[in-house]
Design a protein around this motif. Structure first.
Motif, short mmCIF file in Angstrom:
data_model
loop_
_atom_site.label_atom_id
_atom_site.label_comp_id
_atom_site.label_asym_id
_atom_site.label_seq_id
_atom_site.Cartn_x
_atom_site.Cartn_y
_atom_site.Cartn_z
N VAL A 1 44.78 40.60 -6.34
CA VAL A 1 45.17 41.12 -5.03
C VAL A 1 44.25 42.25 -4.62
O VAL A 1 43.73 42.29 -3.49
N TYR B 1 52.77 34.77 -2.65
CA TYR B 1 51.60 34.85 -1.76
C TYR B 1 52.07 34.83 -0.32
O TYR B 1 53.01 34.12 0.04
N GLY C 1 57.17 38.74 -5.30
CA GLY C 1 55.76 38.49 -5.08
C GLY C 1 55.53 37.05 -4.67
O GLY C 1 56.36 36.42 -4.03
N ASP D 1 49.28 39.17 2.70
CA ASP D 1 48.01 39.48 3.37
C ASP D 1 47.97 38.91 4.79
O ASP D 1 47.29 39.46 5.66
N SER E 1 52.50 43.22 -7.16
CA SER E 1 51.95 41.87 -7.05
C SER E 1 51.44 41.66 -5.63
O SER E 1 50.68 42.46 -5.10
N ASP E 2 51.88 40.57 -4.96
CA ASP E 2 51.39 40.26 -3.61
C ASP E 2 51.70 41.36 -2.60
O ASP E 2 50.97 41.53 -1.62
N SER F 1 56.38 37.51 1.31
CA SER F 1 55.65 36.49 0.55
C SER F 1 56.48 35.22 0.43
O SER F 1 56.65 34.49 1.39
#
Length: 270
Positions: free
Chosen positions: A169, A83, A81, A86, A109-110, A14
């Motif tokens: 998330v 972003y 974490g 993904d 988290s992310d 992230s």
């Protein structure tokens, strides 16, 4: 194996890891375990910066795959974490080989995007829990120690079918290749820095999912701090989750001891 020193690789799918984290984590390891402690290896990728992320997508993906597939690495610890996980999760997991299959993967988290995908593909031993960057929280040394103790215990896979995620998330990964089978599982959800209307919206989407409705029940972690809602939303997070559980027929099972804070507990995915 007698005399084997556990080797834990830290990777950053992230955001960039603050430069002071390794020294603080390694000092905690030395203080807590002495010479018997694990070897914590911070991948150089953790400290890259490419716009919002800890390096370009391919660098973050390659670092995760390298550590997961390295037979000399015993466990994977997500750095922090933010972003970006993904963007690399599906490709990274598709590249993981036999060496990754028995390893613990710990984060929250992310990192939930990757943990969910690992569970969906039956790879490794994913678990929700504190990350190295938590050392910079108030009381964060206790959180990092909790994670280290879990790694050192090397417990067998949990028989409890419990999973834990950040609410947004988890909402975003539903309907993707990262969504695991939720049948009969207890789903724990936490949130941070969101107004009540956003929490309500996430829970609408989550509880409307047909697969989620097959879970054994939903537990609510901490949702603090909650961004002020203007005008006042008129319901707190417990009332909101009870509402959507009633609408969906999912049992509400009470509170869970997880959240974006130093009290965040380790939850192995059974």
């Amino acid at each position: 194996m007698m005399g084997h020193r556990k080797r834990i690789a830290v990777v950053g799918p992230s955001n960039t890891l603050p430069l002071d984290v390794p020294s603080r984590v390694l000092a905690l390891v030395a203080e807590r375990y002495g010479d018997e402690g694990p070897e914590i290896v911070f991948h150089p990728q953790c400290f890259l910066a490419a716009g919002h992320f800890a390096g370009p997508d391919r660098a973050r993906e390659d670092a995760l795959v390298e550590a997961a597939n390295d037979p000399k690495v015993d466990a994977i610890w997500f750095a922090r974490g933010g972003y970006g996980a993904d963007r690399i999760a599906e490709n990274a997991i598709s590249r993981m080989g036999e060496a990754a299959r028995g390893k613990p993967f710990l984060g929250y988290s992310d990192a939930g995007f990757i943990l969910a995908g690992l569970l969906a593909d039956g790879i490794g031993r994913p678990a929700h829990g504190p990350m190295p960057a938590d050392i910079n929280r108030v009381g964060g040394a206790a959180a990092v120690a909790r994670a280290l103790d879990w790694f050192m215990a090397d417990s067998p896979p949990s028989s409890e079918r419990t999973i834990a995620f950040n609410m947004i998330v988890f909402s975003q990964l539903l309907g993707t290749a990262l969504q695991p089978d939720l049948t009969g599982r207890v789903l724990m959800l936490e949130e941070v820095d969101e107004p009540m209307y956003a929490i309500d919206r996430s829970l609408f989407h989550i509880t409307a999912n047909p697969q989620v409705r097959l879970c054994a029940g939903l537990m609510l972690g901490r949702c603090a701090p909650i961004t002020p809602n203007i005008p006042d939303f008129g319901m707190d997070e417990v009332a909101v989750v009870r509402h959507w559980c009633d609408v969906s027929g999912i049992p509400y099972l009470g509170r869970a001891d997880i959240g974006h804070d130093a009290e965040n507990k380790v939850v192995p995915f059974g």
